[in-house]
Design a protein around this motif. Structure first.
Motif, PDB file in Angstrom:
ATOM      1  N   PRO A 141       0.880  -0.982  -0.289  1.00 55.02           N
ATOM      2  CA  PRO A 141       0.099   0.334  -0.605  1.00 55.02           C
ATOM      3  C   PRO A 141       0.805   1.422  -0.020  1.00 55.02           C
ATOM      4  O   PRO A 141       1.930   0.943   0.655  1.00 55.02           O
ATOM      5  N   LEU A 142      -0.102   2.055  -0.073  1.00 55.96           N
ATOM      6  CA  LEU A 142       0.964   3.398  -0.824  1.00 55.96           C
ATOM      7  C   LEU A 142       1.723   4.420   0.281  1.00 55.96           C
ATOM      8  O   LEU A 142       3.469   4.245   0.774  1.00 55.96           O
ATOM      9  N   ALA A 143       1.412   4.056   1.715  1.00 59.02           N
ATOM     10  CA  ALA A 143       1.864   4.012   3.335  1.00 59.02           C
ATOM     11  C   ALA A 143       0.687   2.973   4.472  1.00 59.02           C
ATOM     12  O   ALA A 143      -0.751   2.415   4.289  1.00 59.02           O
ATOM     13  N   LYS A 144       1.342   3.204   5.506  1.00 57.51           N
ATOM     14  CA  LYS A 144       1.026   2.583   6.535  1.00 57.51           C
ATOM     15  C   LYS A 144      -0.259   3.436   7.123  1.00 57.51           C
ATOM     16  O   LYS A 144      -1.242   2.410   7.851  1.00 57.51           O
TER      17      LYS A 144
ATOM     18  N   VAL B   2      -6.070  -6.465   5.501  1.00 61.90           N
ATOM     19  CA  VAL B   2      -6.958  -5.557   4.633  1.00 61.90           C
ATOM     20  C   VAL B   2      -5.831  -5.067   3.994  1.00 61.90           C
ATOM     21  O   VAL B   2      -5.750  -4.379   2.618  1.00 61.90           O
ATOM     22  N   LEU B   3      -4.885  -4.169   5.084  1.00 60.57           N
ATOM     23  CA  LEU B   3      -3.648  -3.713   4.398  1.00 60.57           C
ATOM     24  C   LEU B   3      -2.617  -4.733   3.248  1.00 60.57           C
ATOM     25  O   LEU B   3      -1.910  -4.567   1.873  1.00 60.57           O
TER      26      LEU B   3
ATOM     27  N   ALA C 228      -9.550   1.319   2.942  1.00 65.99           N
ATOM     28  CA  ALA C 228      -8.752   0.011   3.992  1.00 65.99           C
ATOM     29  C   ALA C 228      -9.061   0.621   5.122  1.00 65.99           C
ATOM     30  O   ALA C 228      -9.047  -0.477   6.225  1.00 65.99           O
ATOM     31  N   THR C 229      -8.510   1.704   5.799  1.00 65.77           N
ATOM     32  CA  THR C 229      -8.618   1.997   6.908  1.00 65.77           C
ATOM     33  C   THR C 229     -10.203   2.104   7.871  1.00 65.77           C
ATOM     34  O   THR C 229     -10.352   2.205   8.854  1.00 65.77           O
TER      35      THR C 229
END
Length: 320
Positions: free
Chosen positions: A81-84, A146-147, A308-309
């Protein structure tokens, strides 16, 4: 993933692979030896003149490494993913906008031949069903499923629905740690489209399938086999209605004489055999050389992380 990117870059005629960077210098040396380039241990050591880089470090370091590269004018392909989290993803987007440097997100399923074949059909979905399950690989276990896995399908679903997410319902189960290992999410979009997405990294088999239902067609894809079919309403409605009419008039009395599958014309999608990673990196290099917008923008990556979050936040502690 870094080794895979290095391999493909080394095979591309428009690209000169300059260096591989890894905090473990021995790892970098092993990859560099295989693909005839320099081995470095720190991103600060990137040689002058480098135009582009793949960032395939752990997700938690994406924002830091991307910022270093973009501040030096180096185009970035940032693995998914782009970031955490959303804050880090927004930081990357802001750095991209400030520097004007090309930045693409490594949502590789966009380049799956089956997905590209479906996109040529211009489907307008009303319902989307996705299943992505596999045995535990013991990679990325610091983040939930999910991530780790569902993020692929979130990106595809957002692109297909082409609408804002109005509601998220999700359930998840944690088996080996504090984060979810299995998740089912139902996304309802403002335009009425609904997506049901399931991901598991505790299955005993690997399955990656996408089904799309629209007023005009039904599409079924197998990501893993790179295979897909389409059944079009315009090709099948007449035959099915004729069968119903014959039943109502009594012409057909024994329903076992009817086989629904015989009434439906199914077409196989015309799918090429281009390696998805090769297609992804060709797309990235073209965007850098032509100074054009990449196929998967950092804004797309941010939208996937935001969704996702919301899914993770919808999983109640009780369900975990």
């Amino acid at each position: 993933m870094g080794r895979l990117h290095a391999r493909v870059y080394s095979e591309m005629p428009r690209v000169k692979l300059v260096a591989v960077i890894d905090a473990d210098l021995e790892t970098a040396r092993a990859v560099a030896h295989d693909f005839n380039c320099e081995a470095l241990a720190d991103v600060s050591q990137i040689p002058e003149g480098v135009a582009a880089a793949t960032i395939a470090v752990p997700t938690a370091a994406h924002a830091d490494v991307a910022e270093i590269c973009m501040n030096r004018g180096i185009a970035c392909l940032i693995e998914k993913p782009l970031a955490k989290d959303v804050a880090e993803a927004k930081r990357i987007v802001e750095t991209h906008r400030r520097t004007g440097v090309t930045a693409q997100v490594g949502h590789i399923e966009r380049f799956n031949p089956a997905i590209r074949a479906m996109e040529r059909l211009d489907i307008r979905p009303k319902f989307i069903e996705v299943t992505r399950i596999s045995p535990m690989t013991f990679r990325s276990i610091d983040v939930g499923v999910v991530l780790d896995m569902m993020i692929h399908d979130i990106d595809i679903v957002l692109r297909l629905a082409d609408s804002k997410v109005a509601r998220v319902d999700a359930v998840g189960v944690s088996v080996i740690g504090a984060v979810e290992d299995i998740c089912n999410a139902r996304l309802t979009f403002e335009n009425g489209c609904v997506a049901n997405v399931t991901a598991s990294r505790l299955a005993l088999k690997t399955e990656r399938k996408l089904r799309v239902f629209s007023p005009d067609a039904y599409v079924s894809l197998d990501y893993q086999k790179r295979y897909g079919i389409v059944a079009r309403r315009s090709h099948n409605l007449g035959a099915i209605r004729d069968a119903v009419a014959r039943i109502r008039t009594g012409e057909i009395q024994d329903l076992s004489d009817l086989n629904y599958a015989d009434l439906v014309q199914v077409e196989e999608l015309q799918i090429d055999d281009i390696e998805p990673l090769r297609a992804e990196l060709e797309s990235f290099v073209s965007a850098v050389v032509e100074k054009s917008s990449p196929q998967v923008t950092v804004e797309d990556g941010l939208a996937a992380v935001e969704t996702a979050t919301r899914i993770v936040e919808s999983i109640t502690p009780h369900s975990l």
